[in-house]
Design a protein around this motif. Structure first.
Motif, PDB file in Angstrom:
ATOM      1  N   ARG A 157     -29.162  36.374  23.834  1.00  0.00           N
ATOM      2  CA  ARG A 157     -29.904  37.629  23.973  1.00  0.00           C
ATOM      3  C   ARG A 157     -29.364  38.764  23.102  1.00  0.00           C
ATOM      4  O   ARG A 157     -29.902  39.872  23.131  1.00  0.00           O
ATOM      5  N   ASN A 199     -42.022  45.553  12.237  1.00  0.00           N
ATOM      6  CA  ASN A 199     -42.739  44.514  12.985  1.00  0.00           C
ATOM      7  C   ASN A 199     -42.338  43.100  12.557  1.00  0.00           C
ATOM      8  O   ASN A 199     -43.064  42.134  12.832  1.00  0.00           O
ATOM      9  N   GLU A 202     -38.957  40.584  15.448  1.00  0.00           N
ATOM     10  CA  GLU A 202     -39.244  39.627  16.523  1.00  0.00           C
ATOM     11  C   GLU A 202     -39.616  38.261  15.958  1.00  0.00           C
ATOM     12  O   GLU A 202     -39.206  37.229  16.499  1.00  0.00           O
ATOM     13  N   SER A 207     -37.971  35.971  19.208  1.00  0.00           N
ATOM     14  CA  SER A 207     -37.921  36.472  20.583  1.00  0.00           C
ATOM     15  C   SER A 207     -38.372  37.927  20.602  1.00  0.00           C
ATOM     16  O   SER A 207     -38.278  38.634  19.591  1.00  0.00           O
ATOM     17  N   ARG A 208     -38.829  38.362  21.759  1.00  0.00           N
ATOM     18  CA  ARG A 208     -39.150  39.770  21.923  1.00  0.00           C
ATOM     19  C   ARG A 208     -37.868  40.590  21.911  1.00  0.00           C
ATOM     20  O   ARG A 208     -36.885  40.225  22.547  1.00  0.00           O
ATOM     21  N   VAL A 209     -37.866  41.687  21.160  1.00  0.00           N
ATOM     22  CA  VAL A 209     -36.707  42.577  21.078  1.00  0.00           C
ATOM     23  C   VAL A 209     -36.923  43.749  22.037  1.00  0.00           C
ATOM     24  O   VAL A 209     -37.858  44.532  21.871  1.00  0.00           O
ATOM     25  N   HIS A 210     -36.064  43.854  23.047  1.00  0.00           N
ATOM     26  CA  HIS A 210     -36.202  44.905  24.055  1.00  0.00           C
ATOM     27  C   HIS A 210     -35.506  46.203  23.644  1.00  0.00           C
ATOM     28  O   HIS A 210     -35.968  47.295  23.974  1.00  0.00           O
ATOM     29  N   MET A 229     -32.430  40.978  23.114  1.00  0.00           N
ATOM     30  CA  MET A 229     -33.683  40.284  23.379  1.00  0.00           C
ATOM     31  C   MET A 229     -33.917  40.110  24.876  1.00  0.00           C
ATOM     32  O   MET A 229     -33.017  40.234  25.663  1.00  0.00           O
TER      33      MET A 229
END
Length: 229
Positions: A157, A199, A202, A207-210, A229
């Motif tokens: 992560r 953009n 990710e 993975s989605r980057v938080h 992530m």
């Protein structure tokens, strides 16, 4: 003490320390200990007063206030981690994700010189190359191409990117004139806007980057970027 217990103790210590100095502690503190980094990911961290400042769009005042408090907390955190882990503690980087009420501390253990790229852990070559190129492109927009770049997959992560040799002549002159704090605030605003509006990360990281955090050590001409992530 094993690593899991050290991480739990450090999480508790840092949570209590922040509560004592900011008036409200974070909802959670996640500490990951392992050479050459100790990372501290903080979530749910914002006092009622800070919420008012955010609502009034006074983020600069909020950041300056936090930076003043952190100046006194960093030596205490470093000393605690040195005793707890037995590591030689080096540089300390931190940043705030105010929009997410989050924060990240990155502590370098041992020698703070950049590790060889071949020591990167868990990153496929193609991912690493694409990530480095995207960071280079971003750096060119905000300052200049780094002299060196290195990335490390701390855990599934968390990815840390180190840059060396990023300051341009005008920035070095501002630092010499005693304007390092103003420069850091400006760079935070500019670089984080570029990072968060990108953009491609990710897709590169799969993975989605938080959260994305960034900080600088002007004396060493280095910067650290952290993707969560």
């Amino acid at each position: 003490m094993d690593t899991a217990n050290m991480q739990a103790d450090a999480s508790s210590f840092i949570g209590k320390l922040l509560r004592g100095h900011f008036g409200k502690g974070p909802e959670s503190v996640f500490v990951a200990i392992g050479q050459p980094y100790i990372t501290v990911y903080i979530r749910g961290f914002m006092s009622p007063t800070e919420k008012v400042l955010m609502a009034q769009k006074e983020e600069v005042i909020l950041q300056k206030t936090r930076d003043l408090v952190m100046a006194s907390l960093i030596p205490e955190i470093k000393a605690y981690l040195a005793i707890t882990t037995g590591y030689e503690i080096g540089s300390f980087y931190y940043d705030w994700g105010l929009h997410n009420r989050s924060a990240m501390f990155v502590v370098m253990s041992g020698d703070t010189e950049m590790l060889p790229q071949e020591n990167a852990v868990g990153q496929p070559q193609a991912m690493r190359d694409a990530l480095h190129q995207e960071i280079i492109n971003l750096s060119k927009q905000s300052e200049k191409q780094p002299d060196d770049i290195f990335s490390h997959l701390v855990n599934p992560r968390t990815v840390i990117v180190e840059r060396e040799g990023i300051l341009v002549a005008i920035e070095r002159e501002l630092i010499r004139m005693g304007m390092a704090e103003t420069l850091k605030l400006a760079k935070r605003s500019l670089e984080k806007a570029l990072l968060h509006n990108n953009n491609h990360f990710e897709a590169i990281l799969g993975s989605r980057v938080h959260d994305i955090f960034v900080d600088w050590d002007f004396e060493k001409n280095k910067s650290v970027i952290v993707f969560c992530m």
